[in-house]
Every structure is written in structure tokens, then in C-alpha cells.
Design an enzyme around this catalytic site. Structure first.
Site: not given
Ligand code: UDX
Length: 433
Positions: A153, A206, A251, A255, A258
Site C-alpha cells: 500500500e 509475506n 516499530g 500491521g 496483509c
Molecule cells: C505487504 C507486503 O509488503 C506486500 O508485498 C504484500 O503484497 C501486501 O503486504 P503492506 O501491507 O502494504 O505490504 O505493508 P508493508 O510496507 O509491507 O509494511 C507492513 C508493516 O510492516 C507495516 O506495519 C510497516 O510499518 C511495518 N514495517 C515495515 C516496519 O515496522 N519496519 C520495516 O522496516 C518495514
């Protein structure tokens, strides 16, 4: 396949991104939804999802007539060469994915989808769904292909147009290759496999990311207890090409729509075949524990007890760049703060309207007024540019808890406040003054 006639069913963020991007690649795309109001808005170029580049792509698709929006999939699929299923697959009872929307669509299109047209699952579906769809369709002349998306997203359009790989799986290899050809202009490597493997790639990827994050959050906790600095530790880890730098930021927990859903679903799938996936269950537990630790940290920063305190929250979305609150750790943290008797006010650049248990402000400085502590829960870039001297003037206390290690600690110390990050040494204004 050159330019293909494609139908995309479901116009959520996956479906709309898929439809608009495929039209951008030169295909003739019809997007279908059951929601008449939404279809009318989209047909007029109105996009309600906050996704950079999507509105422009939709409007270009509409004006080139390569993209259109309709209600009703039965007629829409009648002359399609490929049908993408992008309907929601929410978490059902016990953590398993709820496939009722997929099944309803299959029932609707089974009589009208033409011979040779590929029916493609795009939404994340449990392993075995392609096989189940084949049985439900009851059409030996319609191949079913699994083609999972890897869209984040906030960067969905750019992820779609610059993929690391295209994964396609089917019992009909030729059909899988034809689906991979739809993306030929993207010049990404294709993994062509059987349907079950393609379905599992999505979960495996994922869930790996979720485990990586739980691991990093646990290492950050260890850093605090051992007097190490997570920034240096992850920097040192990231040079190892087998680990990489991505997804190493601690973090308040992971959340979104996905990772929480997919981790629960894979634990459930494993259980259904008699495998106790305790590694993954622990990552989920660790993610819950992380939120508890954040709340304890905030309590500690305001003198040990939250009852009667006022806490200003910066950021509610599950990550920056989106207004999505689904499974946002920020919401769990704020709910716990309120449950412990804190008065919570919050600001998020992408969220307005009130939420239960807190007041939403339309300016970040309003959350500072009379606050005993400030907590950053989403890594919005604009928080880096806040005027901390003004914050200090407005606040009652001096605590700034930065759960994203986003802010410049020195700017906060200079304002006479105390900065507390995650997995980093505590820095107190008085100690450095
Ligand atoms: C995720 C997958 O990355 C993507 O490939 C899939 O298709 C859908 O799910 P998304 O849900 O958009 O995408 O979020 P993402 O950017 O992956 O972050 C997931 C969570 O991890 C968030 O809560 C984010 O804040 C957290 N996060 C991410 C961290 O806390 N630290 C990081 O280094 C990266």
C-alpha cells in the site's frame, strides 16, 4: 499475447491497481464491482484510495478508452481472454481466509466465461484455491491460474510496474505462460510453476517479512537491555547480502491488511495438514508483545502510570503513505493507552473524523497542548519537520517516545524535551544541557 481483453473483478486497491496498470500496459480492461456507487464514481475518474499515481492512471485509461468500469461480471466476462479475481478474502473464523466472495464470483461467471479464457486468482488465496475454483467452475476448457500480487500500500502502482518477479502457477502450463505474457513489457523474471506453489509463494514471502520484522523488534528490545544501538546493529546486519537492508526497521509492530491476515492464515493452513508452525506463531505473539512493550515504555516515560495523563499521538495509519487503519498497531496502542486511563489525542495527516476513545486533531501542534507525553506511531515524513521548541511550550511534560526512530533526537533535546526511541540509548535533555 499483445493487447488482450481483460476483465478485473473487484475494484479494491489490488483490483483497481491491477486494472489501471494493465490498461496502462496497452490491454483492453473492464473493471467490475458489485458496488454501483463506486463504479459510477470510478467511471467518472474519482478514486477514493490514497495511492500515488493511481488516479492519473485511471483517468488516462478512461480517456484512452482502454479502461472502463461496469457492474455485473456475468456479461462482462463474455468475450474476455483473461479474468482476474481481485475480490476480498478477509480473515474468517479461526484465522483461515474467507473465500465466499471468490465463490460467489465463480458461480456468477461459470456459465458465460468463454472457452480458453484464463481465470486468474490475484487476491491472496489459500493453497488449494485454484484447484477448488476448477472444481467449482466445472469447465475443463477454462484454465485456472494463480498469479499472486506483491503490492505494498502506498507504492502499489510502482510495485506493479517495477516488480521483482511475476509468479504464475497452473496445472495448464501454457495458460500460465500466456498470463505471464500479459506482463511482458515489464521485463521482470517470471516464475512459472504449478498452482499450489504459486499460491504458497505469496504466503511464504509475506510471512518471511513478518518474521523478519518480529525478529528486528526483538533485537531492538535486546539492544535496550544490553546497552546496544539498533541503528548500528541493523546497519551491520544489512551489509550481509543474504540479509539485505529492507525490513530492518523496528516499530510498534507490523500491521495492515496483509501481513496479519496472511500470517494467521498460514498458521491455520499448516495446522490443517498437521504441522505446528511454531516459528510463525511466535512471530505473531512477538508482534502482540511489541505493542505491550510500547505501552509500558510510554507509561515509563510519564512517570510509571498512565492513569490521568494526557498523551498526544502522532500517526495512526499502519505505515506512512496510506490512510489505511486496518490492523494498525497505532490503534491497538492508543486503545491500550485509553484503557489504562490516559486521555488520548491524535493527529495523522491522512486520517480525519473521530475514532472511539480518542480525539483526532487536524494539526500536530494541537496534540501537544497540555500533553505529558508525545508518541510517534507512524513514520510520516512531515513529523521530522515539526518545531519541537513550540511543542515544548505547549506540552505539560517532557517525554517524546519515538517508536519509529524517525525524529532527530538532538532537535528534541535542544527544545528541552526527553527523547526515547526503540532499541536506542535514552537521551535526556537535562543530561546533555
Ligand atoms: C505487504 C507486503 O509488503 C506486500 O508485498 C504484500 O503484497 C501486501 O503486504 P503492506 O501491507 O502494504 O505490504 O505493508 P508493508 O510496507 O509491507 O509494511 C507492513 C508493516 O510492516 C507495516 O506495519 C510497516 O510499518 C511495518 N514495517 C515495515 C516496519 O515496522 N519496519 C520495516 O522496516 C518495514
Amino acid at each position: 499475447m499483445g493487447s488482450a481483453r481483460i476483465v478485473v473483478i473487484g475494484t479494491g486497491y489490488v483490483g483497481l491497481t491491477t486494472g489501471a496498470c494493465l490498461a496502462g500496459l496497452g490491454h483492453q480492461v473492464t473493471c467490475v464491482d458489485v458496488d454501483r456507487v463506486k463504479v459510477a464514481r470510478l467511471a467518472a475518474g474519482q478514486v477514493d484510495i490514497l495511492e500515488p499515481g493511481l488516479e492519473e492512471l485511471v483517468s488516462r485509461g478512461l480517456s484512452s478508452r482502454r479502461l472502463n468500469f461496469v457492474v455485473g461480471s456475468r456479461e462482462a466476462v463474455a468475450d474476455a481472454q483473461a479474468v482476474f479475481l481481485c475480490v476480498p478474502t478477509p480473515m474468517g473464523a479461526g484465522g483461515a481466509a474467507d473465500l465466499r466472495a471468490v465463490e460467489a464470483v465463480i458461480e456468477e461467471i461459470s456459465g458465460t466465461v468463454p472457452a480458453g479464457c484464463a481465470v486468474i486468482t490475484k487476491s491472496t488465496v489459500p493453497v488449494g484455491t485454484a484447484q477448488r475454483i476448477r472444481a467449482l467452475l466445472g469447465r475443463g476448457d477454462v484454465p485456472v491460474v494463480a498469479n499472486p500480487e506483491f503490492l505494498r500500500e502506498g507504492t502499489a502502482v510502482s510495485d506493479f510496474l517495477n516488480p521483482d518477479r511475476i509468479v504464475v502457477g497452473s496445472e495448464d502450463e501454457l495458460a500460465a505462460r500466456r498470463v505471464a505474457d500479459l506482463y511482458a513489457d515489464l521485463a521482470a523474471p517470471s516464475v512459472v510453476t504449478d498452482a499450489a506453489s504459486a499460491e504458497l509463494v505469496k504466503y511464504a514471502a509475506n510471512c518471511f517479512l513478518a518474521m523478519k520484522l518480529s525478529y528486528v523488534n526483538a533485537i531492538a528490545e535486546l539492544c535496550e537491555r544490553l546497552g546496544a544501538d539498533i541503528e548500528s546493529v541493523t546497519d551491520g546486519m544489512g551489509y550481509d547480502r543474504r540479509i539485505g537492508r529492507a525490513f530492518l526497521k523496528p516499530g510498534p509492530g507490523w500491521g495492515g491488511s496483509c501481513l496479519p491476515k496472511d500470517t494467521h492464515a498460514l498458521v491455520q493452513v499448516a495446522e490443517s495438514v498437521g504441522f505446528d508452525f511454531s516459528l510463525l506463531s511466535s512471530a505473531i505473539q512477538e508482534n502482540i508483545a511489541q505493542r505491550d512493550r510500547i505501552v509500558a515504555k510510554i507509561a515509563g516515560s510519564v512517570g510509571g502510570t498512565l492513569a490521568g495523563t494526557r498523551i498526544g499521538v502522532l500517526g495512526l495509519a499502519f505505515k506512512a503513505g496510506t490512510n489505511d487503519l486496518r490492523d494498525s498497531p497505532a490503534l491497538s496502542v492508543t486503545a491500550m493507552l485509553a484503557a489504562h486511563g490516559a486521555e488520548v489525542t491524535a493527529y495523522d495527516p491522512a486520517v480525519d473524523g473521530d475514532l472511539p476513545g480518542m480525539r483526532i486533531m487536524d494539526d500536530p501542534y494541537q496534540v501537544a497542548k497540555g500533553a505529558d507525553g508525545i508518541v510517534v506511531l507512524t513514520e510520516w515524513d512531515e513529523f521530522r519537520r515539526l518545531d519541537w521548541t513550540y511543542f515544548a511550550d505547549l506540552m505539560h511534560g517532557d517525554a517524546v517516545v519515538d517508536t519509529r526512530n524517525l525524529l532527530d533526537p538532538q532537535a528534541i533535546l535542544n527544545a528541552g524535551l526527553c527523547w526515547l526511541g526503540l532499541g536506542r540509548p535514552r537521551r535526556h535533555a537535562r543530561a546533555t544541557a
